[in-house]
Design an enzyme around this catalytic site. Structure first.
Site, short mmCIF file in Angstrom:
data_model
loop_
_atom_site.label_atom_id
_atom_site.label_comp_id
_atom_site.label_asym_id
_atom_site.label_seq_id
_atom_site.Cartn_x
_atom_site.Cartn_y
_atom_site.Cartn_z
N HIS A 100 -2.64 0.76 6.82
CA HIS A 100 -2.95 0.82 5.39
C HIS A 100 -3.10 2.27 4.94
O HIS A 100 -3.51 3.13 5.72
CB HIS A 100 -4.25 0.04 5.08
N ASP A 144 -5.81 2.01 -4.29
CA ASP A 144 -4.85 1.51 -3.31
C ASP A 144 -4.33 0.15 -3.73
O ASP A 144 -4.87 -0.47 -4.65
CB ASP A 144 -5.48 1.45 -1.91
N CYS A 171 0.82 -1.23 0.00
CA CYS A 171 0.00 0.00 0.00
C CYS A 171 0.85 1.27 0.00
O CYS A 171 0.67 2.16 -0.84
CB CYS A 171 -0.99 0.00 1.15
#
Length: 164
Positions: free
Chosen positions: A121, A133, A69
């Site tokens: 994240h 993402d 990420c």
């Protein structure tokens, strides 16, 4: 010609040269500032991000074919507008300007986790409640507010210009 005559004739030339150098310097600085701000467009950031849709997720990967990420967000900002941001999601949150949910703009980063001190994240906001993402399904677009994500904050890694 005497030394004093030459010296007095050179004074206006030296003054003119100094003024010319100042004008060139000011013009160059102004153009560099304008170029850097216009180079930081959301469309450039989005273009690089979309180019990698479908790339696979690999923990610790920073591109260009595999990403985690934060490796994805770091890569996108670096390749699109030459903006260097920290490597991990937590470091990206800690090292970039915070924005409120009500002030979020396209290109801002959205952080998820247990708290602002436990971020796991990050994704890039692309408008209409969606983000792009890299997660276990690879680089995708998805809703920011999903049952499996707990939003803990937002940041603005760069002030972007918008074409629309």
């Amino acid at each position: 010609m005497s030394h004093s005559i030459i010296k007095s004739a050179l004074k206006p030339l030296l003054l003119l040269a100094a003024l010319f150098a100042f004008a060139v310097s000011a013009y160059t600085s102004a153009n560099a500032a304008n170029a850097s701000s216009s180079d930081q467009s959301y469309s450039k950031v989005l273009k690089v991000a979309k180019k990698h849709l479908g790339a696979s997720y690999v923990y610790g990967a920073v591109g260009p074919t595999h990403f985690d990420c934060s490796g994805f967000t770091k890569y996108v900002y670096n390749k699109s507008i030459k903006k260097s941001i920290p490597r991990t999601a937590q470091a990206q949150y800690n090292g970039t300007k915070k924005v409120s949910k009500s002030n979020i703009k396209k290109g801002d980063l959205v952080y998820f986790g247990g708290s602002k001190h436990s971020i796991s994240h990050v994704g890039m906001y692309i408008g209409n409640g969606t983000m792009i993402d890299s997660q276990n399904r690879g680089v995708i677009t998805e809703k920011v507010y999903s049952p499996w994500w707990h939003v803990v904050g937002f940041s603005r890694p760069a002030t972007l210009s918008y074409d629309d």
